[in-house]
Every structure is written in C-alpha cells, then in structure tokens.
Design a protein around this motif. Structure first.
Motif, PDB file in Angstrom:
ATOM      1  N   ARG A 124     -10.338  41.446  71.870  1.00 40.70           N
ATOM      2  CA  ARG A 124      -8.899  41.697  72.050  1.00 40.70           C
ATOM      3  C   ARG A 124      -8.080  40.457  71.716  1.00 40.70           C
ATOM      4  O   ARG A 124      -6.993  40.550  71.136  1.00 40.70           O
ATOM      5  CB  ARG A 124      -8.619  42.146  73.483  1.00 40.70           C
ATOM      6  CG  ARG A 124      -8.955  43.594  73.760  1.00 40.70           C
ATOM      7  CD  ARG A 124      -8.668  43.948  75.206  1.00 40.70           C
ATOM      8  NE  ARG A 124      -8.991  45.347  75.480  1.00 40.70           N
ATOM      9  CZ  ARG A 124      -9.067  45.868  76.700  1.00 40.70           C
ATOM     10  NH1 ARG A 124      -8.839  45.110  77.761  1.00 40.70           N
ATOM     11  NH2 ARG A 124      -9.358  47.144  76.860  1.00 40.70           N
ATOM     12  N   ARG A 125      -8.576  39.295  72.090  1.00 42.94           N
ATOM     13  CA  ARG A 125      -7.856  38.060  71.755  1.00 42.94           C
ATOM     14  C   ARG A 125      -7.845  37.840  70.246  1.00 42.94           C
ATOM     15  O   ARG A 125      -6.852  37.361  69.686  1.00 42.94           O
ATOM     16  CB  ARG A 125      -8.495  36.859  72.455  1.00 42.94           C
ATOM     17  CG  ARG A 125      -8.278  36.830  73.962  1.00 42.94           C
ATOM     18  CD  ARG A 125      -8.611  35.474  74.548  1.00 42.94           C
ATOM     19  NE  ARG A 125     -10.009  35.106  74.342  1.00 42.94           N
ATOM     20  CZ  ARG A 125     -10.995  35.430  75.168  1.00 42.94           C
ATOM     21  NH1 ARG A 125     -10.745  36.158  76.256  1.00 42.94           N
ATOM     22  NH2 ARG A 125     -12.239  35.050  74.922  1.00 42.94           N
ATOM     23  N   ALA A 126      -8.953  38.184  69.591  1.00 46.81           N
ATOM     24  CA  ALA A 126      -9.041  37.988  68.141  1.00 46.81           C
ATOM     25  C   ALA A 126      -8.265  39.055  67.372  1.00 46.81           C
ATOM     26  O   ALA A 126      -7.827  38.815  66.242  1.00 46.81           O
ATOM     27  CB  ALA A 126     -10.507  37.998  67.707  1.00 46.81           C
ATOM     28  N   LEU A 127      -8.085  40.239  67.989  1.00 47.22           N
ATOM     29  CA  LEU A 127      -7.410  41.362  67.335  1.00 47.22           C
ATOM     30  C   LEU A 127      -6.331  41.907  68.262  1.00 47.22           C
ATOM     31  O   LEU A 127      -6.420  43.041  68.756  1.00 47.22           O
ATOM     32  CB  LEU A 127      -8.433  42.454  67.001  1.00 47.22           C
ATOM     33  CG  LEU A 127      -9.539  42.069  66.027  1.00 47.22           C
ATOM     34  CD1 LEU A 127     -10.687  43.062  66.109  1.00 47.22           C
ATOM     35  CD2 LEU A 127      -9.001  41.984  64.614  1.00 47.22           C
ATOM     36  N   PRO A 128      -5.287  41.145  68.516  1.00 44.99           N
ATOM     37  CA  PRO A 128      -4.301  41.537  69.534  1.00 44.99           C
ATOM     38  C   PRO A 128      -3.538  42.814  69.204  1.00 44.99           C
ATOM     39  O   PRO A 128      -3.015  43.463  70.105  1.00 44.99           O
ATOM     40  CB  PRO A 128      -3.363  40.330  69.593  1.00 44.99           C
ATOM     41  CG  PRO A 128      -3.522  39.650  68.264  1.00 44.99           C
ATOM     42  CD  PRO A 128      -4.961  39.845  67.889  1.00 44.99           C
ATOM     43  N   GLY A 129      -3.468  43.202  67.944  1.00 44.22           N
ATOM     44  CA  GLY A 129      -2.719  44.402  67.591  1.00 44.22           C
ATOM     45  C   GLY A 129      -3.532  45.676  67.603  1.00 44.22           C
ATOM     46  O   GLY A 129      -3.003  46.760  67.339  1.00 44.22           O
TER      47      GLY A 129
END
Length: 208
Positions: free
Chosen positions: A144-149
């Motif tokens: 989630r941090r790496a792919l926030p969208g």
C-alpha cells in the motif's frame, strides 16, 4: 504405529488428497484408510476435517511464510519504502525457493496452494492462523505504501495473482514431459515470473 507417527501419516495423506481432490472431495475415511489409521484418529489428533486442512496448510506453507517474513525484514532494514519489484521478490521468491522445479514435495505444496485459491469450500479460506495473517498484513501494508493509489481490493487481487502464477508454474514444471523440451535453467522461471509479476502489480489502478 506411534501416536506421533499416526499424526504425521494423516498429514501426509491429507495433503495429497486435498491437493488432488479438493476439500469436499476428500473424506475423513479416505484419509484414515490410506494412512492406516482408525476412523477416530482425525478427531483425536485434529478435531475435524476443517482443522485437518488447516494443519496441512500451515505445515506446508510455514517455511515459505517464515522466509517471506525474513525477506521483508531485510528489505525494511534497508529502507522504509521498498520498491514494488523488491516487495514482489520478497513475497514470491520464497515460493520458488521452497518449491524447486522437479521436487515432489514442492509440487505437492504447489497443488495445495492452487486448491486453496480455487476450491469453493469456505474451509479452504479459513485455515490461516495468527502467523500467516501477520505476514500477509505486513506485506499488504508495504504494498500500500508503494502503491498508494491502488484500491485495497485490487491490491489483494494482485497479491493472490502472485500466489496463483507461482503455484501453477511449479506444478507445470513438475508435470513437464520429455517431449516438452528441456526445462528452463534453475533460476530462469523465478526471474521471469518476478519480472512479469512486478510489472503486473505496478500497473495503474483499473479504470484510471
């Protein structure tokens, strides 16, 4: 047969039958007959068929889960925000390492993972315990941090895809016939899969 040997034999037989026949297609009687145990042995050692499946899955997947957790620890020790490719490597790599091509035990674990992902029985989704849940949530948080969208539901879909691609590849390599040609080099499928999966997981959210 000693009690501990009976328990191990039940696990070994149940792992094979669950992988081959699915949850509903595997009866307690079939497990105990093949294990050379009495019908009450599953209840004595595990409690129920669902508990037996949980024990089978945890035993098979525990080394992979431990390696995934250790890999994520190493990543986070280097940086609080690993790249998607590094996260995929930490998540998928232990499955390739723990299920080497041509290894019967690895192929059995792979088939079990495919069963868990595809079997409609609710029991196949209820087996994870606190250890498995903790590792999954750590990876979910890191992705989630790496792919926030990326919406949470789509992220988990992609993470299940990592499991499916890896398990199917391991089963396919084990079932490979001589007429299919020489197998890929030992680490080639691992590299191909991680490259492919990193690109797939990094794709923009659907519909944007």
């Amino acid at each position: 047969m000693a009690p501990s040997d009976t328990r191990t034999q039940l696990l070994d037989v149940a792992e094979r039958l669950f992988a081959e026949r699915g949850y509903r297609g595997t009866s307690i009687r079939a497990v105990t007959d093949l294990a050379g145990a009495n019908l009450a042995a599953v209840g004595y050692h595990f409690g129920s068929k669902a508990d037996l499946l949980a024990a089978v899955a945890r035993r098979a997947i525990a080394p992979i889960t431990a390696a995934q957790s250790a890999g994520l620890d190493r990543l986070l020790a280097r940086t609080p925000d690993p790249s998607v490719a590094d996260l995929v490597e930490a998540f998928a790599g232990p499955m390739f390492d723990g299920m080497p091509a041509g290894d019967e035990g690895g192929a059995r674990t792979s088939r079990l993972i495919v069963t868990i992902l595809s079997d409609p029985a609710e029991e196949t989704r209820a087996w994870p315990g606190p250890d498995e849940d903790a590792v999954r949530e750590r990876f979910v948080a890191a992705f989630r941090r790496a792919l926030p969208g990326l919406p949470p539901e789509e992220l988990w879909f992609r993470m299940r895809g990592i499991l499916a691609v890896t398990a199917v590849d391991r089963v396919d390599l084990y079932n490979r016939r001589p007429s299919d040609g020489p197998p890929p080099a030992a680490d080639a499928a691992r590299r191909w899969a991680i490259t492919f999966l990193a690109a797939a997981v990094s794709a923009p959210p659907t519909g944007t």
